[in-house]
Design an enzyme around this catalytic site. Structure first.
Site, PDB file in Angstrom:
ATOM      1  N   HIS A  74      -9.380   5.044  -1.456  1.00 25.38           N
ATOM      2  CA  HIS A  74      -8.509   5.189  -0.277  1.00 25.38           C
ATOM      3  C   HIS A  74      -9.251   6.036   0.752  1.00 25.38           C
ATOM      4  CE1 HIS A  74      -4.419   3.732  -1.458  1.00 25.38           C
ATOM      5  NE2 HIS A  74      -5.104   3.576  -2.576  1.00 25.38           N
ATOM      6  N   ASP A  95       0.849  -1.193   0.000  1.00 21.70           N
ATOM      7  CA  ASP A  95       0.000   0.000   0.000  1.00 21.70           C
ATOM      8  C   ASP A  95       0.887   1.248   0.000  1.00 21.70           C
ATOM      9  OD1 ASP A  95      -2.387   1.486   0.278  1.00 21.70           O
ATOM     10  OD2 ASP A  95      -2.272   1.435   2.478  1.00 21.70           O
ATOM     11  N   THR A 141      -7.918   2.863   9.384  1.00 25.26           N
ATOM     12  CA  THR A 141      -8.353   3.572  10.594  1.00 25.26           C
ATOM     13  C   THR A 141      -9.398   2.778  11.394  1.00 25.26           C
ATOM     14  OG1 THR A 141      -7.822   5.700   9.604  1.00 25.26           O
ATOM     15  CG2 THR A 141      -9.435   5.715  11.398  1.00 25.26           C
ATOM     16  N   ASN A 183      -9.984   0.610   0.721  1.00 28.68           N
ATOM     17  CA  ASN A 183      -8.880   0.611   1.685  1.00 28.68           C
ATOM     18  C   ASN A 183      -9.344   1.023   3.080  1.00 28.68           C
ATOM     19  OD1 ASN A 183      -7.369   0.083  -0.574  1.00 28.68           O
ATOM     20  ND2 ASN A 183      -5.786   1.574  -0.082  1.00 28.68           N
ATOM     21  N   THR A 184      -9.028   0.183   4.037  1.00 30.47           N
ATOM     22  CA  THR A 184      -9.491   0.395   5.410  1.00 30.47           C
ATOM     23  C   THR A 184      -8.356   0.135   6.392  1.00 30.47           C
ATOM     24  OG1 THR A 184     -11.666  -0.409   4.706  1.00 30.47           O
ATOM     25  CG2 THR A 184     -11.274  -0.313   7.071  1.00 30.47           C
TER      26      THR A 184
HETATM   27  P1  13P Z   1      -8.428   5.045   6.256  1.00 27.90           P
HETATM   28  O1  13P Z   1      -7.509   5.958   7.015  1.00 27.90           O
HETATM   29  O2  13P Z   1      -9.712   5.719   5.939  1.00 27.90           O
HETATM   30  O3  13P Z   1      -8.616   3.732   6.900  1.00 27.90           O
HETATM   31  O4  13P Z   1      -7.720   4.764   4.826  1.00 27.90           O
HETATM   32  C1  13P Z   1      -6.768   3.754   4.692  1.00 27.90           C
HETATM   33  C2  13P Z   1      -6.084   3.795   3.378  1.00 27.90           C
HETATM   34  O5  13P Z   1      -6.472   4.453   2.431  1.00 27.90           O
HETATM   35  C3  13P Z   1      -4.892   2.946   3.245  1.00 27.90           C
HETATM   36  O6  13P Z   1      -4.286   3.088   2.012  1.00 27.90           O
HETATM   37  O1  G3H Z   2      -2.524   4.992   3.998  1.00 33.85           O
HETATM   38  C1  G3H Z   2      -2.778   4.170   4.840  1.00 33.85           C
HETATM   39  C2  G3H Z   2      -2.604   4.280   6.254  1.00 33.85           C
HETATM   40  O2  G3H Z   2      -3.727   4.514   7.011  1.00 33.85           O
HETATM   41  C3  G3H Z   2      -1.399   5.055   6.722  1.00 33.85           C
HETATM   42  O3  G3H Z   2      -0.650   4.048   7.226  1.00 33.85           O
HETATM   43  O4  G3H Z   2       0.741   5.012   9.059  1.00 33.85           O
HETATM   44  O5  G3H Z   2       1.236   2.783   8.024  1.00 33.85           O
HETATM   45  O6  G3H Z   2       1.666   4.870   6.721  1.00 33.85           O
HETATM   46  P1  G3H Z   2       0.849   4.216   7.790  1.00 33.85           P
HETATM   47 ZN    ZN Z   3      -4.457   5.072   1.225  1.00 30.30          ZN
END
Ligand code: 13P
Ligand code: G3H
Ligand code: ZN
Length: 307
Positions: free
Chosen positions: A210, A82, A256, A253-254
Site C-alpha cells: 500500500h 480497497d 496518488t 496499490n496506486t
Molecule cells: P498511494 O497514496 O501511495 O497511491 O497509495 C494508495 C493505496 O495504498 C490505496 O490503498
Molecule cells: O487508501 C487509498 C487511498 O489513496 C485513499 O483513498 O480518499 O478514497 O479513502 P480515499
Molecule cells: Zn492503501
C-alpha cells in the site's frame, strides 16, 4: 471475459515474480485511463474502490463501470474493495459483484483484526471472492518519533505467519514503511526489506504494498507549473519498487499517482485553453494522462504481457 478474483491473478504473479497494479478509481475517466493502459500493455489489472469512492459515486455505478470495462478488455480484470473498514461494506461489495475484498481492521487490536478477518474469509470464500488483510500501521519510518515506535507500527513477521495461517487470507499487506499520499519520505526513501523478506518466507502468500505511488517529480512540477501548490512531495522510487517485487510484493496499490496526473492534466488544459468549457476537452486529456501514468507503472511492475 468477465471479472476474475484476486487469488487467480496473484498466484500467477507470485510464481513468475512480477506484481499486478491495483489502481483506485472514482469515475469513468479514471477507470478508462487505467483500462486503456492495461489493455494496450496486455497486463492483468486490479480496479479498486475505497469506501470513500463508494460514498462519492455509489457502488452500483462503480461496479457497473468495472463490469462493462472488463467485459470487452480481453485481459484479467479484478474488481476489489480497497480498505473495507466495515463488514457491511464488504458484504455490499460482494453482493455487487466485487471479486475481491480487503478487510482492513489494522487499526484494531490483533485479536479483533484476526476475528473479523476470519469471518470475512468464511463468507467471501463461499462465493469465490478473495480476501486481503493488513497488519501493522502504514506510516513512513521517518514519521515515527523513535526506533521503538517504528518497530511498533511495522508488521511483526511472526504475527503475520500466525495471522495468515489462522485466517486463510489470499493476500496480506504488511506495513514496511510506506504511507498513503504524496508525502511519504522526509529524507532518503527507505523500506524495511528485511521485515518484508521474513513475512514473505513465513507466510508464503502474495504480499501487497500500500502507499506505493511513485509521485514523479515531473508530474508534480507540471501540476505546480499550472497552478498547484504541492511542496515536499516524495514517493517510492522505481528501484525500491523493483526490489520490493523481488522480495514478495505481488500487488501494488496506486492512487496518488493517478490523482496527480489527472489533476495536472486538467490544470494544463484549463490554463492553456481558457476559452474551453466543453468537459470532454478538459477530461479527455486528463484521462490520457492517467493512461500514460499507468503504462509507466505497469512497466515498472513487470506485468506487461502477462494479462
Ligand atoms: P498511494 O497514496 O501511495 O497511491 O497509495 C494508495 C493505496 O495504498 C490505496 O490503498
Ligand atoms: O487508501 C487509498 C487511498 O489513496 C485513499 O483513498 O480518499 O478514497 O479513502 P480515499
Ligand atoms: Zn492503501
Amino acid at each position: 471475459m468477465g471479472l476474475v478474483n484476486l487469488a487467480t491473478v496473484l498466484a500467477k504473479a507470485q510464481k513468475q515474480g512480477y506484481a499486478v497494479g491495483a489502481f483506485n478509481f472514482i469515475n469513468m475517466e479514471v477507470l478508462q485511463g487505467i483500462l486503456d493502459a492495461a489493455v494496450e500493455a496486455h497486463a492483468p489489472v486490479i480496479l479498486q474502490t475505497t469506501e470513500g469512492a463508494i460514498e462519492y459515486a455509489g457502488i452500483e455505478y462503480l461496479a457497473a463501470l468495472a463490469r462493462t470495462a472488463a467485459g470487452s478488455a480481453g485481459i484479467d480484470v479484478v474488481l476489489h474493495l480497497d480498505h473495507g473498514k466495515h463488514l457491511e461494506t464488504v458484504v455490499q461489495a460482494i453482493r455487487h459483484g466485487y471479486t475481491s475484498v480487503m478487510m482492513d481492521a489494522s487499526d484494531k487490536t490483533y485479536g479483533d483484526n484476526l476475528d473479523i478477518t476470519k469471518q470475512v474469509v468464511r463468507i467471501a470464500h463461499m462465493v469465490n471472492v478473495s480476501v486481503e488483510a493488513e497488519l501493522g500501521r502504514l506510516k513512513g519510518i521517518e514519521d515515527t518519533v523513535s526506533v521503538r515506535d517504528a518497530q511498533a507500527s511495522l508488521v511483526d513477521p511472526e504475527q503475520a505467519q500466525a495471522f495468515a495461517r489462522e485466517t486463510g487470507v489470499d493476500a496480506l499487506a504488511p506495513a514496511i514503511g510506506t504511507s498513503h499520499g504524496a508525502f511519504k519520505f522526509k529524507g532518503t526513501p527507505r523500506l524495511d526489506f528485511q521485515r518484508l523478506e521474513q513475512v514473505a518466507r513465513l507466510t508464503g502468500i502474495p504480499l501487497v504494498l500500500h502507499g506505493a505511488s511513485s509521485v514523479p517529480a515531473g508530474t508534480v512540477k507540471k501540476a505546480n507549473d499550472y497552478g498547484a501548490a504541492i511542496k515536499g512531495a516524495a514517493g517510492v522510487p522505481d528501484d525500491i519498487m523493483k526490489q520490493a517485487i523481488s522480495k514478495g510484493i505481488c500487488k501494488i496499490n496506486t492512487d496518488t499517482d493517478l490523482r496527480l496526473s489527472f489533476t495536472a492534466g486538467i490544470r494544463e488544459e484549463l490554463t492553456n485553453h481558457p476559452e474551453v468549457f466543453d468537459l470532454r476537452n478538459i477530461l479527455g486529456p486528463a484521462r490520457q494522462a492517467v493512461k500514460s501514468m499507468v503504462l509507466n507503472r505497469i512497466e515498472v511492475f513487470g506485468s506487461a504481457g502477462k494479462g
